[in-house]
Design a protein around this motif. Structure first.
Motif, short mmCIF file in Angstrom:
data_model
loop_
_atom_site.label_atom_id
_atom_site.label_comp_id
_atom_site.label_asym_id
_atom_site.label_seq_id
_atom_site.Cartn_x
_atom_site.Cartn_y
_atom_site.Cartn_z
N PRO A 1 16.21 -7.20 -11.31
CA PRO A 1 16.59 -6.58 -10.03
C PRO A 1 16.34 -7.53 -8.87
O PRO A 1 15.50 -8.43 -8.94
CB PRO A 1 15.67 -5.35 -9.96
CG PRO A 1 14.53 -5.65 -10.87
CD PRO A 1 15.09 -6.50 -11.97
N VAL A 2 17.07 -7.30 -7.79
CA VAL A 2 16.98 -8.18 -6.63
C VAL A 2 15.57 -8.18 -6.05
O VAL A 2 15.11 -9.18 -5.50
CB VAL A 2 18.01 -7.74 -5.56
CG1 VAL A 2 17.88 -8.59 -4.30
CG2 VAL A 2 19.41 -7.82 -6.10
N GLU A 3 14.85 -7.07 -6.18
CA GLU A 3 13.49 -6.99 -5.63
C GLU A 3 12.56 -8.02 -6.26
O GLU A 3 11.60 -8.47 -5.63
CB GLU A 3 12.92 -5.58 -5.84
CG GLU A 3 13.63 -4.48 -5.07
CD GLU A 3 14.95 -4.08 -5.71
OE1 GLU A 3 15.17 -4.47 -6.89
OE2 GLU A 3 15.78 -3.42 -5.03
N ASP A 4 12.83 -8.41 -7.51
CA ASP A 4 11.98 -9.38 -8.20
C ASP A 4 12.31 -10.82 -7.83
O ASP A 4 11.51 -11.72 -8.07
CB ASP A 4 12.09 -9.20 -9.71
CG ASP A 4 11.41 -7.92 -10.19
OD1 ASP A 4 10.49 -7.45 -9.50
OD2 ASP A 4 11.80 -7.40 -11.25
N PRO B 1 13.55 -12.13 -4.54
CA PRO B 1 14.02 -12.04 -3.16
C PRO B 1 14.46 -13.38 -2.58
O PRO B 1 15.24 -13.42 -1.63
CB PRO B 1 12.80 -11.49 -2.41
CG PRO B 1 11.63 -11.90 -3.24
CD PRO B 1 12.12 -11.85 -4.67
N THR B 2 13.96 -14.49 -3.12
CA THR B 2 14.32 -15.81 -2.60
C THR B 2 15.40 -16.50 -3.42
O THR B 2 15.62 -17.70 -3.25
CB THR B 2 13.07 -16.71 -2.55
OG1 THR B 2 12.51 -16.83 -3.87
CG2 THR B 2 12.02 -16.12 -1.62
N ARG C 1 17.78 -16.48 -7.43
CA ARG C 1 17.64 -16.37 -8.89
C ARG C 1 16.96 -17.61 -9.44
O ARG C 1 17.59 -18.55 -9.94
CB ARG C 1 19.02 -16.20 -9.53
CG ARG C 1 19.76 -14.96 -9.09
CD ARG C 1 19.19 -13.70 -9.71
NE ARG C 1 19.77 -12.47 -9.19
CZ ARG C 1 19.48 -11.26 -9.63
NH1 ARG C 1 18.58 -11.12 -10.59
NH2 ARG C 1 20.03 -10.19 -9.11
N LYS D 1 4.87 -15.81 -9.52
CA LYS D 1 4.78 -14.36 -9.38
C LYS D 1 5.65 -13.66 -10.42
O LYS D 1 5.22 -12.67 -11.04
CB LYS D 1 5.22 -13.97 -7.97
CG LYS D 1 5.11 -12.49 -7.68
CD LYS D 1 5.51 -12.18 -6.24
CE LYS D 1 5.41 -10.69 -5.96
NZ LYS D 1 5.81 -10.37 -4.55
N LYS E 1 4.32 -11.38 -13.57
CA LYS E 1 4.71 -9.97 -13.60
C LYS E 1 5.31 -9.58 -14.95
O LYS E 1 5.09 -8.46 -15.44
CB LYS E 1 5.71 -9.69 -12.48
CG LYS E 1 6.10 -8.23 -12.36
CD LYS E 1 7.02 -8.00 -11.16
CE LYS E 1 7.38 -6.52 -11.03
NZ LYS E 1 8.27 -6.28 -9.86
#
Length: 732
Positions: A436-439, A441-442, A444, A449, A453
């Motif tokens: 998902p885009v939330e993972d 943010p900067t 692909r 981090k 995760k």
């Protein structure tokens, strides 16, 4: 013909409205001659009023304050620094005093041994003074020219000076002899001391220049302070004519002195880079102490930094030798500047290219990177040492894959390593694309981090080092294939946590393909010869910008010279001279053992280090597979027939091309033709990547006209060993 009224003003010249006046000068029946007069004559811009306009008083004071020195030196503003300096001063004074007090008897003996020579020299000087020998040449010249009056005047003056000197000498000599005789009889001990003192004083006049009386109390590696006269003289001696202008006083800059100099007009500062060796010789300082660079203000501004102490005598061990870990998603200690400032290196999201001639210190640089990866327990390290020297064999206990040697099998193993990395790249790329885009943010890409995760996704950093990679690229069998693989890797792998480190001692277009070198981000160029090799490692145009690795000298025998020192660059404007930490092989072995312990504790030991066999790689392509299923003596085969054969030969690769919504026997002729067209299209797309065309081919014995492949369009079949005959994973 229209004319311009005399005295008219304003005109459009070259598309711009100009304020001019037209005045008629002459005219005849056919021609009118005008002259242009500007209404506003040009004003000079170098008048004293305009030249002095440097801003308001406040702006000038603000500019001064921005670069103004501190009111109090740092050692007065810091109690800790003041205490440290005071303690050091007292310790130095105590040590200095003790050093010389202990050697006073030695100094006295040396003076007494020199006293005969000193006494003789003093007697000769006294005799010359009494006899007034300085005037003898003048008297002789007057006598030779028969100038009687001058000779008589000089003789009278000579007698007037010599007579009192003889009387005084006789009186002093007799008095001193009597005093010495009486003292020897009355106070012999004091007399002996006085005589010894006099002999010691005489010994100061008898010393030899190459044998000092007092033992020198300084390190031979400490340099005398740099001053403007020395530097100006040195610049003149190396051929820079004219008077240099010192922008600011020579100042202490770290463990050395910094001189900012504007060279004479027309002399570029980059000239000092080419003449660094001559400059060091003219300054009478070790080569490793002199570091010129080009200033950023203008091309003739030179910054000359001179070390107080020979850097070769300063031991700077790698900070992580004693302990500590590294996060390869961050940065790690890599080296230090000539001033001694520590330099950290971040390699995640980059590719690293290291180049330099033999003895330039590439092993020092790449060992530092490899050791940093070793003490990151999450880092998966692939080490291909194609030099075969075993300099980094101490890291074998932690390596997922370790290859050492420069023979054919080692080059093939390195090529297989490239394919494995490419396969891992594709796996990670697919995983990151589905997140998902939330993972992300900067963008692909893989980060620490993200790896922390989702540990099950195995997004840990991978450090792949190919030492002396030119051995692979120049291989007659594997070179071209390796170029293609690494060109794909170096463009994409960095975004997915895969770090490529390539080193070479032959930086040229043949040893490092341009597709590979052009995509390197971090570049470390050690001693090289010539601008071509310089720009291939550091980037086009760097030599002209003054970033020249030709100023470094490789090791010579036991003298390391500039070994391990090079230009570390990320861009044309971000380059600096760095000396990589030197890690002895014994310490490399200790780091390898510590790295293994860290991985065992974290449960991250993989690959050969964990006892697993090296994975076999299928390097065959669809072109090889088509060769394998090609009918004997057939000149052409329809594409849908080839797809059927490939699916039977390698169902795990090509079976999906045969899938249909319903069995072929239940389809109508039109549906069969549509399915065959889809299969032909899939084959055509796969063959296009290998530059194999598909054509409209008519085969009467088969099914008429359809898309197909001619045997003449296939590349020559490649030779593979027995281990490659049964492919493990496809490369279609």
């Amino acid at each position: 013909m229209s004319t311009i009224p005399d005295g008219a003003s304003g005109a459009v010249i070259n598309g711009t409205e100009q304020k001019v006046r037209f005045n008629k000068v002459t005219s005849d029946d056919r021609t009118d001659l005008y002259e242009l007069q500007d209404e506003a004559p040009p004003q000079p811009v170098d008048t004293p009023e305009i030249a002095a306009d440097t801003g308001s008083w406040i702006e000038e004071r603000q500019a001064y304050l921005a670069d103004a020195p501190a009111v109090l030196p740092s050692w007065l503003r810091s109690a800790r620094e003041f205490t440290s300096n005071a303690y050091w001063t007292l310790a130095y004074a105590a040590h200095f005093s003790g050093f010389h007090l202990l050697r006073l008897p030695v100094y006295l003996v040396r003076l007494l041994l020199c006293s005969p020579r000193g006494t003789g020299r003093l007697i000769i000087r006294w005799g010359k003074w009494v006899a007034d020998t300085e005037a003898r040449p003048v008297e002789a010249r007057a006598a030779a020219t028969a100038n009687i009056e001058a000779w008589l005047a000089l003789s009278r003056e000579h007698s007037r000076r010599v007579r009192p000197r003889r009387i005084a000498s006789l009186a002093v000599g007799v008095t001193a002899a009597l005093i010495l005789l009486i003292a020897a009889l009355v106070v012999p001990v004091w007399c002996a001391g006085a005589v010894t003192g006099l002999l010691a004083l005489a010994g100061t006049q008898g010393r030899r220049g190459d044998k000092p009386i007092v033992t020198r109390y300084l390190s031979i590696h400490l340099q005398r302070p740099l001053d403007s006269e020395d530097l100006s003289r040195a610049l003149e001696e190396i051929g820079i004519k004219g008077v240099p202008k010192f922008v600011a006083p020579i100042a202490i800059d770290g463990p050395g002195w910094l001189a900012q100099v504007d060279l004479p007009g027309g002399v570029l500062a980059e000239l000092l880079l080419d003449k660094r060796k001559e400059l060091a010789g003219a300054l009478r300082r070790p080569l490793q102490c002199v570091w010129p660079s080009v200033g950023s203000e203008h091309p003739s501004r030179a910054n000359i930094w001179v070390a107080k102490k020979d850097p070769r005598t300063i031991l700077r061990p790698w900070p992580l030798l004693a302990g500590g870990t590294v996060d390869m998603y961050g940065e790690f200690p890599f080296g230090f500047t000539p001033k001694g400032d520590k330099v950290a290196l971040a390699v995640i999201g980059t590719n690293v290219l290291i180049g330099g001639v033999m003895g330039s210190g590439k092993t020092s640089a790449v060992s530092t990177i490899a050791c940093a990866g070793a003490v990151d327990p999450t880092c998966e390290e692939h080490l291909y040492e194609l030099k075969g020297s075993g300099d980094m064999e101490g890291l074998k206990p932690i390596c997922h894959r370790y290859v050492q040697g420069d023979d054919d099998e080692h080059c093939e193993a390195a090529l297989d390593g490239g394919y494995l990395l490419e396969r891992e790249l594709k796996r990670r790329k697919k995983i990151v694309a589905d997140l998902p885009v939330e993972d992300v943010p900067t963008g692909r890409k893989v980060t620490r981090k993200l790896a922390s995760k989702y540990p099950r996704l195995r997004l840990h950093p991978i450090l792949a080092i190919f030492d002396e990679v030119h051995t692979l690229f120049e291989h007659p069998v594997y070179g071209k294939e390796a170029e293609a693989v690494f060109a794909r890797l170096i463009r994409k792998a960095r975004a997915y946590g895969i770090i490529l480190v390539l080193t070479t001692q032959r930086p040229d277009a043949k040893s490092i393909p341009k597709k590979v070198s052009d995509n390197a981000i971090v570049r470390f160029c050690l001693a090289i010869t010539g601008h071509t090799a310089n720009d291939l490692v550091l980037g086009t145009g760097m030599y002209k910008r003054g970033v020249r690795a030709s100023i470094f000298e490789p090791a010579e025998g036991e003298d390391p010279k500039d070994s391990g020192t090079g230009w570390l660059a990320r861009s044309a404007t971000n380059a600096k001279i760095v000396r990589a930490y030197f890690i002895p092989q014994s310490d490399v072995r200790d780091v390898g053992l510590r790295g293994r312990a860290l991985r065992v504790a974290a449960g991250t030991l993989t690959g050969e280090a964990a006892g697993q066999e090296a994975e076999k790689v299928d390097r065959t392509t669809i072109a090889d597979h088509v060769h394998a299923v090609w009918p004997d003596a057939a000149e052409a085969v329809h594409s849908h027939r080839l797809v059927e054969s490939l699916a039977l030969y390698l169902p795990e690769l090509y079976g999906a091309w045969m899938e249909t919504e319903k069995p072929m026997g239940e389809m109508s002729p039109e549906e069969v033709r549509d399915v065959q067209a889809v299969r032909s299209t899939a084959l055509s797309a796969a063959l296009k990547a290998h530059k194999i065309p598909t054509r409209q081919i008519t085969i009467r014995d088969c099914c008429g006209g359809a898309k197909g492949v001619r045997f003449a369009d296939l590349p020559d079949p490649r030779e593979f060993g027995d281990d490659d005959e049964e492919p493990v994973s496809g490369a279609a």
